[in-house]
Design an enzyme around this catalytic site. Structure first.
Site, PDB file in Angstrom:
ATOM      1  CB  CYS A  67     -54.333  84.866  78.652  1.00  0.00           C
ATOM      2  SG  CYS A  67     -53.394  83.598  79.172  1.00  0.00           S
ATOM      3  CD  GLU A  82     -52.739  79.705  74.304  1.00  0.00           C
ATOM      4  OE1 GLU A  82     -53.483  79.018  74.808  1.00  0.00           O
ATOM      5  OE2 GLU A  82     -52.864  80.838  74.045  1.00  0.00           O
TER       6      GLU A  82
END
Lengths: 378, 378
Positions: free
Chosen positions: A83, A60
């Site tokens: 996460c 990301e």
């Protein structure tokens, strides 16, 4: 957790791209999972990324870095839930939120107990639309080892076997060079390079004087030459302390773990060799404990290249997840050595039942992959 | 003989159709070859046919019957050189000539010494344009047995083997039901139905009380139900005269040939059972002589469904042309019985080397076909 929403063909296309990106990390991300991310705005990809090395940017973060300001208002396709925890890098859920991403589609929820839905919750709580369950099976297949370690505290074990079409691995006198061809041996190198560890028994090391390393020049030439290869940890089961430091295995400066029931302190080992004591069962190393220890050392995938006895024992203990059979177009006859040693079976009910996944030609040989048959629960 | 001329895409399309037609006879034409014929005029198919039963119309005759008067000026595509001899039907070369066909393209020249170019010569002498060698490999594949019998005086032998993925055919105690699944067993029925003979040893008959017949209800349901199935001749090697008339094999009224070195005249056999004496080698039937005898009985294809010993012996004598391995997704372990028995090999140079043709999934199992590796001559 938000329920699944219907996904469009476009969604599927972008997630498929994210999965492709994730695969680029398959030689390097361990102990982290392979993850890919695609950022899309106005039906255009404005950034993409994948995770390459633990401690460096997650997928990301890498995709957001490409997109820059344009990320505001975008949709993120991620192969794994972003996460939520501070590891060596800050949480990706926070990063996506801060960048102004308005929608996040994750292929699957992370089963890592440190995440487990918390990443999606951060986003959802911040008003970001979230969804999951798109191409989940393919996304899961990217990280079978990571998930097994997270879920069961054991690595995913793939057992490699090479034999003639009549299931023989060597002549009675021990000759076995070469049963399979050079293309199959290259293919084995490719599997090794994607594994966290190569596991074998002292017998194999002693008989073949095997180095058990990844050899760049034996990898398929189709691979990028700048691949940041890692050497898998070489793990040897040596219940009787038969290994000696003079073996070729120790001529390669790269991690070796030797499992034994009692370390023999009389030998001098190179610095990269580590001994681990585990309990014994009939004077043999407890193999379940070996795998648990490897999982604790963050080993996700084990490539088992063992002889018929260790392979049979691992199978008996239900420790093998997948088999890769290389079958050569040869017949070697009944006196030659069998592929796998079990105690004698007395009923066809007791065979080890598998499900074939795939059969492909590798040079002159066949590569057949199979997984343990799922037991149907009623 | 006329040289090959360049063939067009149209030619190839029509010949491919003729090959498809030929295949329709694969259950029935023996001892004749499978042949298909397409008649084309002004780029339109005006007649097509295939050979179905020996003694009935050849492919060309059937195609000409459909075309009628329109055959005048047409081109004939035939998968095999038209015959030149009077058998149970008049020569097709004469028929094509008489019908006014102006061009004949044969996929291949017939290697039957009764034809061997004479058919094309009749046509050419009559001013018909002839050519050959179009899709020859596919056309040859239609009739491997017929051509082997014509060229070598031996049938084409296909050896079927069913085993677990570790190459085992039965547990040590003899249990083997079922290693492969029902779909694989249906597939075997299909091979049997296309064979002139099923060959096995007395052991297999005695141990399994096998009937060795084609069972319509076990054939794949995709087959036409009106298929004129024939029962292959059941051929048993019984060197020690161990068979008895009470076996299930003899409950099915259909040809059985028993090969032995010395007929035991004390037993009463049903009328459909025939004994043939051949020479012995160490008290065992001479297998080469068995196959020569079968070829003389116009057996083109033999489907060998034998145990490890007979299969091994046949392989040692170089009498097997093709292997069909059904491999089941099971492991049976080192004590189980091996696929093929040879005398012990002491060098990897001496393995039986094959070439894999194909690997396909059959139900839960794999079917792997292989042929003997061609020895490169320099």
């Amino acid at each position: 957790m938000q329920s699944q929403i219907p996904f469009t063909e476009q969604d599927e296309m972008y997630m498929a791209r994210a999965i492709e990106l994730a695969k680029k990390g398959r030689f390097t991300t361990t102990p982290n999972p392979n993850v890919g991310c695609v950022l899309v705005k106005n039906n255009q990809i404005i950034g993409e990324g994948f995770h390459q090395l633990a401690g460096q940017g997650h997928a990301e973060v890498n995709a957001l870095a490409v997109a820059g300001e344009k990320a505001k208002g975008a949709t993120a396709y991620v192969t794994l839930e972003p996460c939520s925890h501070y590891g060596r890098t800050p949480p990706c859920a926070e990063g996506l939120k801060a960048a102004g991403v308005v929608k996040v589609i994750a292929a699957m929820v992370d089963t890592n107990p440190q995440v487990a839905g918390k990443g999606l919750k951060i986003l959802s709580d911040a008003g970001v639309e979230v969804a999951f369950g798109l191409l989940e099976q393919q996304a899961r297949a990217l990280n079978l080892g990571f998930f097994k370690r997270m879920e069961q505290g054991l690595p995913y074990v793939t057992c490699k076997m090479a034999a003639s079409i009549d299931g023989k691995t060597a002549l009675k006198n021990g000759q076995s060079k070469w049963i399979t061809g050079s293309v199959a041996r290259q293919d084995v190198q490719l599997y090794r390079a994607q594994s966290c560890a190569i596991l074998t028994g002292a017998d194999t090391v002693l008989v073949d004087d095997a180095k058990l390393n990844v050899r760049q020049n034996e990898l398929p030439q189709s691979l990028p030459t700048d691949l940041p290869l890692r050497q898998p940890v070489r793990v040897i089961i040596d219940s009787q302390n038969r290994l000696t430091p003079e073996l070729a295995l120790f001529s390669i400066e790269n991690d070796v773990i030797i499992f034994t029931t009692k370390v023999d302190k009389s030998k001098q080992w190179p610095h990269f060799v580590r001994h681990i004591e585990v309990s014994g069962i009939n004077a043999k190393v407890n193999l379940t404990e070996v795998l648990q220890q490897l999982a604790q050392l963050q080993i996700n995938n084990v490539w088992l290249e063992a002889g018929a006895t260790l392979a049979g024992k691992m199978s008996e203990l239900n420790l093998i997840d997948e088999f890769v059979f290389y079958l050569a177009p040869k017949l070697m006859g009944c006196d030659a050595k069998s592929l796998v040693n079990f105690p004698e079976l007395t009923s066809m009910q007791n065979t080890v039942d598998l499900t074939f996944n795939e059969c492909v030609r590798i040079g002159d040989d066949l590569r057949i992959t199979a997984v343990k048959k799922l037991i149907k629960t009623t």
